[in-house]
Write a protein that holds these residues in place. Structure first.
Motif, short mmCIF file in Angstrom:
data_model
loop_
_atom_site.label_atom_id
_atom_site.label_comp_id
_atom_site.label_asym_id
_atom_site.label_seq_id
_atom_site.Cartn_x
_atom_site.Cartn_y
_atom_site.Cartn_z
N CYS A 183 37.57 -6.49 77.82
CA CYS A 183 37.49 -7.80 77.21
C CYS A 183 36.93 -8.47 78.28
O CYS A 183 35.96 -9.64 77.92
CB CYS A 183 38.86 -8.24 76.90
SG CYS A 183 40.03 -8.28 78.07
N GLY A 218 34.30 -13.88 69.65
CA GLY A 218 35.03 -12.86 69.13
C GLY A 218 34.62 -11.45 69.76
O GLY A 218 35.16 -10.34 69.43
N ILE A 240 37.58 -9.83 71.23
CA ILE A 240 38.37 -9.36 70.24
C ILE A 240 38.14 -7.84 69.69
O ILE A 240 38.79 -6.80 69.60
CB ILE A 240 38.58 -10.04 69.26
CG1 ILE A 240 39.11 -11.44 69.71
CG2 ILE A 240 39.42 -9.49 68.04
CD1 ILE A 240 39.11 -12.47 68.44
N ARG A 277 44.08 -9.09 70.97
CA ARG A 277 43.65 -10.60 70.87
C ARG A 277 43.25 -11.08 69.42
O ARG A 277 43.26 -10.22 68.50
CB ARG A 277 42.10 -10.30 71.60
CG ARG A 277 42.30 -9.99 73.03
CD ARG A 277 41.09 -10.20 73.62
NE ARG A 277 41.04 -10.44 74.99
CZ ARG A 277 40.67 -11.45 75.65
NH1 ARG A 277 39.72 -12.41 75.10
NH2 ARG A 277 40.91 -11.60 76.99
N PHE A 278 43.32 -12.31 69.40
CA PHE A 278 42.85 -13.11 68.24
C PHE A 278 42.66 -14.30 68.35
O PHE A 278 42.32 -15.03 69.46
CB PHE A 278 44.37 -13.01 67.24
CG PHE A 278 45.53 -13.77 67.84
CD1 PHE A 278 46.27 -13.07 68.95
CD2 PHE A 278 45.89 -15.04 67.75
CE1 PHE A 278 47.17 -13.54 69.47
CE2 PHE A 278 47.09 -15.62 68.64
CZ PHE A 278 47.62 -14.85 69.48
N ALA A 316 39.86 -17.46 71.86
CA ALA A 316 40.37 -16.12 72.03
C ALA A 316 42.06 -16.35 72.75
O ALA A 316 41.93 -17.30 73.75
CB ALA A 316 39.58 -15.20 72.96
N LYS A 359 45.79 -14.19 73.65
CA LYS A 359 46.35 -12.95 74.03
C LYS A 359 47.63 -13.56 74.75
O LYS A 359 47.84 -14.36 75.51
CB LYS A 359 45.37 -12.01 74.42
CG LYS A 359 45.05 -12.30 75.91
CD LYS A 359 44.41 -11.04 76.60
CE LYS A 359 44.19 -11.55 78.02
NZ LYS A 359 45.40 -11.14 78.80
N ASN A 389 47.12 -8.40 64.57
CA ASN A 389 46.13 -9.32 64.89
C ASN A 389 44.73 -8.87 64.45
O ASN A 389 43.85 -9.35 64.64
CB ASN A 389 46.23 -9.52 66.54
CG ASN A 389 47.30 -10.24 67.00
OD1 ASN A 389 48.11 -10.75 66.39
ND2 ASN A 389 47.67 -10.07 68.12
N TYR A 395 36.80 -9.84 62.02
CA TYR A 395 36.47 -10.98 62.76
C TYR A 395 34.92 -11.28 62.84
O TYR A 395 34.44 -12.31 62.66
CB TYR A 395 36.78 -11.06 64.32
CG TYR A 395 38.43 -11.09 64.44
CD1 TYR A 395 39.19 -12.54 64.11
CD2 TYR A 395 39.33 -10.07 64.76
CE1 TYR A 395 40.39 -12.51 64.37
CE2 TYR A 395 40.49 -10.03 64.99
CZ TYR A 395 40.98 -11.53 64.71
OH TYR A 395 42.39 -11.62 64.87
#
Ligand code: SF4
Ligand code: SF4
Lengths: 259, 417
Positions: free
Chosen positions: A140, A168, A171, A179-180, A188, A190, B17, B21
């Motif tokens: 990430c 994103g 993610i 992650r979201f 982002a 988490k 989650n 996306y």
């Protein structure tokens, strides 16, 4: 100005603009603070799947602590339920991240469907809590185009909410799906091991909330730390080692069905 | 509602989650950059390799590539949750990230196209500027064009034979540098996906090459389509309007030029199409043959869940049918139109199947996600990341192209190159 000069000047101008852009890195205050932190600490997490009963108190505590709206269908940590039947089938679910615990014996298949499994058909069943692994080699961080996701010297991967552009990519890059996008900040989001708490010597909200001691956090660089002792001397597992991310969340009693 | 929830349906074991996306705008992004790169490669075929038959479409393709260039970053910006922070990408670029390279690759490429255009049209700018300068009592439009043309000459008024010769040389060099840069621009768009190790469908080193090939295919197809439409309009004007160019011969002439150009270009399209399809099939076969852990879930997505969009829409309608249409002898304009539209559809479906298909399965390998494209917008998010947002991105280059051709005329130039 003739063409040759024009071309020369253009080349100079382009170089002049791109080089400093590449060289200068603007540090956000959060990042500077993180860089100053003591690196004799490496935070690690220990999950004992034998102790977890799927009550979901940790998930609830996390949502409260970290301002993730209770109703939102995203969460920094969640608990998964695995049920293996005698005929070799595997069922798993995590309805709403188990924020209310597993209140029904039925397995949630999504799209409004549920599967009832008779007790006598079950071979084994267990719960597995999940959270960000604060990877040693975090993809990430690697993919974030602006450096909004970064790793502190104590190993915790943090997100700078003021700098994230919301692409994103992180993610997509995380193999663990932790992650979201934060429903309110649209950046982002988490688990960060409750960074604000552990730095004050407190336990994370989930560790504190777990009545069964299924979750623990510790400093792996401190030989006297009880968590470090277990991780370094007992048989513990990590998730998806094939991705080479070197997770720092360790599991006792990890099963091969867990992915 | 959290981001993604609105258009994602989950089935079986999907972690909390996980959502789709990267939605339709991330499909549009490689599609549009692909068109840019493809159009440029088409124009360079003439300038670099001197393929004479493509002369007419080369100039056209270059101007069109320039118009497309402006549309390429729009989908990304529409997709960002914080679009106004997009500039952060240039202020703190992180070179470990494929997206971070965007600004640099993109502006380098833009600079090449712009300078090539400038050399190509310099003579025209000078002539126009001098012509308008001499003209007595200019109206407002002429005054404006006089200013624009004079500014565009950048103070270089020399249009002697030697100067023009130098221009030609510069064009050739720029076109030659442009080809690898165009390929890089698109190859790196493929790298954005190919380098995501968390995604079993994307994770392949072939991704950049597959993207380049299909980019060239789609770019050529779009140029052909736009060329045909433009020529048809010219034909229509040449016979309908009481214009000075009106004559049956003129009409016939336009028609024969059109047919010739299209026939030639179709050959190159076919050539690149073969490459693109073989690469994609190779990738598919390779995955099945090696059958790693993820193959079970990939197979279920490829052969079951996404069967229609992969085999019917992408390979069948988008590749096979146009392939046959172009192979059959006696190419006509009408057939070419059907062919290129299908080819573009095929490339769009390929992007779709990569981007959406890659997110169709859960990281658990035990669950699926289905994407529902928002059609009727009911808020800002469903507008920009829905059907209308995608359409807006697609239409934008045509509008730009229309205005650009006012300054960079694509036909009727007395030209030297
Ligand atoms: S678990 Fe995912 S979000 Fe956490 S550090 Fe690893 S890659 Fe990053
Ligand atoms: S969403 Fe934010 S943190 Fe994640 S990669 Fe993009 S900019 Fe970085």
């Amino acid at each position: 100005m003739n063409r040759r000069e024009f071309l020369k000047n253009t080349a100079k101008a382009v170089a002049g603009v791109t080089v400093p852009l590449a060289a200068i890195e603007i540090l956000s205050p959060a990042r500077v603070q993180a860089l100053k932190a003591d690196s004799s600490v490496r935070w690690a997490f220990l999950v004992d799947t034998y102790k977890c009963v799927g009550c979901g108190l940790c998930v609830k505590a996390c949502k409260n602590e970290n301002e993730i709206p209770y109703e939102a269908n995203v969460t920094r940590t969640w608990v998964e339920r695995y049920v293996l039947t005698k005929d070799g089938k595997l069922y798993a679910d995590s309805p709403k991240g188990a924020r209310d615990g597993f209140t029904s014996a039925k397995i949630d298949l999504g799209m409004g469907k549920f599967q009832d499994i008779r007790k006598e058909d079950i071979k084994k069943a267990f719960f597995v809590p999940k959270l960000c692994n604060q990877c040693e080699n975090p993809p990430c961080v690697q993919v974030c185009p602006v450096g909004a996701t970064y790793q502190a010297p104590d190993g915790v991967v943090l997100v700078d909410r003021t700098w994230c552009i919301g692409c994103g990519y992180c993610i997509m890059g995380c193999p663990y799906g932790v992650r979201f996008f934060h429903p309110k900040y649209h950046t982002a989001e988490k688990c960060n091991f409750c960074y604000h708490r552990i730095n004050k010597g407190l336990k994370t909200a989930c560790v504190q909330a777990c009545p069964f001691g299924a979750r623990q956090i510790g400093n792996i660089k401190d030989p006297n730390d009880p968590v470090a002792k277990i991780i370094t001397t007992e048989r513990v597992g990590i998730l998806k080692s094939e991705f080479g991310t070197k997770p720092q969340v360790f599991y006792i009693g990890l099963d091969e069905e867990v992915r | 509602m959290v981001h993604g929830e609105l258009w994602t349906l989950k089935e079986l074991f999907v972690t909390p989650n996980e959502y789709i996306y990267w939605s339709v705008q991330i499909v549009m992004y490689p599609f549009m950059t692909g068109l840019v790169a493809g159009a440029f490669v088409l124009s360079s075929l003439y300038h670099v390799f001197g393929i004479k038959e493509l002369k007419d479409i080369a100039r056209f393709a270059l101007v069109f590539s320039f118009a497309l260039l402006f549309a390429a970053p729009v989908p990304i910006i529409l997709h960002l949750q914080h679009p106004f922070r997009g500039i952060n990408n240039l202020m703190t670029p992180h070179f470990t990230s494929a997206i971070a390279a965007f600004g640099i690759v993109f502006s380098t490429y833009g600079a090449i196209v712009a300078s090539e255009l400038w050399f190509l049209y310099r003579k025209h700018f000078v002539e126009q500027s001098q012509f308008l300068k001499k003209k007595q009592d200019k109206d407002f439009g002429e005054k404006l064009f006089y200013l624009i043309y004079t500014a565009l000459t950048l103070g270089s008024f020399d249009i002697s034979k030697e100067a023009q010769h130098k221009d030609e040389k510069a064009i050739k060099i720029l076109a030659a540098i442009g080809i690898p840069v165009a390929c890089f621009l698109h190859g790196y768009a493929g790298f954005i996906f190919g380098s995501v190790k968390a995604n079993a469908l994307w994770m392949t080193p072939l991704m950049p090459v597959i993207f380049i090939m299909s980019a060239v295919v789609s770019g050529i197809a779009l140029c052909m389509l736009t060329y045909i439409v433009t020529m048809e309009i010219r034909k229509f004007l040449a016979c309908k309007k009481q214009s000075p160019t009106y004559s049956p011969e003129c009409r016939e002439e336009i028609k024969s030029v059109e047919v010739n150009v299209i026939k030639m270009t179709a050959k190159y399209l076919l050539f690149f199409l073969i490459f693109a399809i073989s690469l994609e099939l190779l990738d598919l076969i390779f995955r099945g043959y090696t059958a790693t852990k993820s193959w079970d879930v990939l197979r279920s997505v490829i052969y079951e869940k996404d069967f229609n969009s992969i085999f019917v829409f992408q390979y069948g309608i988008g590749n096979l049918i146009p392939f046959i249409l172009f192979l059959l002898p006696g190419m006509t304009i009408r057939r070419a139109v059907v062919g290129v539209v299908l080819v573009m559809f095929g490339v769009f479906m390929m992007r779709w199947n990569v981007v959406i298909g890659g997110q169709a399965f859960s990281l658990t390998f035990a669950g699926y996600m289905h994407y529902h494209l928002p059609i009727i917008p009911h808020d800002w998010e469903t507008l920009k990341e829905g059907l209308f947002g995608a359409l807006a991105v697609f239409i934008m280059p045509f509008v730009l192209f229309f205005f650009l051709t006012k300054i960079f005329p694509i036909f009727g130039l007395k030209e030297s190159h």
